[in-house]
Design an enzyme around this catalytic site. Structure first.
Site, PDB file in Angstrom:
ATOM      1  N   GLY A   1       1.813  -6.439   6.262  1.00  0.00           N
ATOM      2  CA  GLY A   1       1.987  -5.124   5.651  1.00  0.00           C
ATOM      3  C   GLY A   1       3.301  -4.476   6.012  1.00  0.00           C
ATOM      4  N   SER A   2       3.281  -3.561   6.962  1.00  0.00           N
ATOM      5  CA  SER A   2       4.430  -2.688   7.238  1.00  0.00           C
ATOM      6  C   SER A   2       5.687  -3.420   7.688  1.00  0.00           C
ATOM      7  CB  SER A   2       4.050  -1.633   8.281  1.00  0.00           C
ATOM      8  OG  SER A   2       3.589  -2.243   9.470  1.00  0.00           O
TER       9      SER A   2
ATOM     10  N   LYS B   1      -9.936 -13.750   5.924  1.00  0.00           N
ATOM     11  CA  LYS B   1      -8.919 -12.801   6.385  1.00  0.00           C
ATOM     12  C   LYS B   1      -9.401 -12.223   7.724  1.00  0.00           C
ATOM     13  CE  LYS B   1      -7.527  -8.084   5.256  1.00  0.00           C
ATOM     14  NZ  LYS B   1      -7.569  -7.042   4.208  1.00  0.00           N
TER      15      LYS B   1
ATOM     16  N   GLY C   1      -0.667  -6.742  12.505  1.00  0.00           N
ATOM     17  CA  GLY C   1       0.043  -7.128  13.722  1.00  0.00           C
ATOM     18  C   GLY C   1       0.949  -8.334  13.586  1.00  0.00           C
TER      19      GLY C   1
ATOM     20  N   ARG D   1       0.887  -1.175   0.000  1.00  0.00           N
ATOM     21  CA  ARG D   1       0.000   0.000   0.000  1.00  0.00           C
ATOM     22  C   ARG D   1       0.922   1.221   0.000  1.00  0.00           C
ATOM     23  NH1 ARG D   1      -2.793  -1.299   3.940  1.00  0.00           N
ATOM     24  NH2 ARG D   1      -4.805  -1.850   3.007  1.00  0.00           N
TER      25      ARG D   1
ATOM     26  N   GLU E   1       0.148  -8.706  -2.707  1.00  0.00           N
ATOM     27  CA  GLU E   1      -1.143  -8.025  -2.795  1.00  0.00           C
ATOM     28  C   GLU E   1      -0.918  -6.524  -2.985  1.00  0.00           C
ATOM     29  OE1 GLU E   1      -4.434  -6.484   0.416  1.00  0.00           O
ATOM     30  OE2 GLU E   1      -3.585  -8.471   0.745  1.00  0.00           O
TER      31      GLU E   1
END
Length: 211
Positions: A182-183, A133, A162, A23, A46
């Site tokens: 993600g991050s 999910k 998380g 993202r 993704e």
């Protein structure tokens, strides 16, 4: 490249165990980030629809022979269809919508539908979602995941949010079929500094924990 069936795509997702979530606000960084992740062992990438030129970037990733490109943050059937036509092999949603599941399946693509409560999880599964999910997993953590998994062990669940290098193995050991990350992997500071080698290192570390 031969077109994969839905079962084959699902098998790839369950084998790789990690779905990296890109993202970003700069579309030019997407492909390089995805390749860096792939070089670290993460094949499932993704790209969220909020990323500029998301469909064009998915189309680029679809040309890479090793990457399994997907689309995230899908909330309607039209976006689902457009992403699949661009080259997305799997669909990820923040919420569960029956029409998105039906659209993806009409093209032979698996869906990871977002749900949180036991009722939402079961509803998504009964509507045909291939993987649930669990989102946002970070808010409730591993104890919540274990609690909802206990009465419905047959439902494949992917915690998202998380998940870190430190706790990735614990999620898998407690029944997660794969992890949405993600991050931890798509570190914007590293990306903005052009340190894609560090992205590869992070990906490799996480893969070593879960494979």
């Amino acid at each position: 490249m031969l077109k994969m069936t839905k079962a084959q795509i699902l098998a790839e997702l369950l084998d790789t165990k990690i779905v990296a979530i890109i993202r970003l606000s700069n579309a030019k960084q997407v492909y390089q980030t995805a390749v860096a992740l792939y070089e670290g062992g993460v094949k499932a990438i993704e790209v969220t629809v909020g990323t500029p030129n998301a469909l064009q970037e998915i189309a680029k990733l679809a040309q890479h022979s090793g990457i399994l490109p997907g689309v995230g943050s899908v909330v309607d059937a039209a976006t689902c269809k457009a992403a699949i036509q661009a080259g997305a092999e799997f669909i990820v949603t923040p919420t569960t919508k029956k029409e998105v599941i039906e659209m993806a399946h009409s093209y032979g693509k698996p869906v990871m539908s977002g749900a949180l409560t036991p009722t939402e999880i079961l509803q998504a599964y009964e509507w045909g979602a291939d993987i649930i999910k669990l989102f946002p997993a970070a808010t409730f953590g591993l104890p919540y995941f274990k609690a909802v998994k206990a009465p419905m062990p047959y439902i494949p669940i992917m915690p998202t949010g998380g998940v870190t290098i430190e706790n990735a193995a614990e999620w898998i050991e407690n029944g997660a079929v794969c992890l949405g990350v993600g991050s931890t992997l798509v570190n914007k500071k590293l990306i903005n500094n052009g340190d894609f080698e560090a992205i590869t290192v992070q990906a490799r570390k996480m893969c070593e924990k879960v494979i």
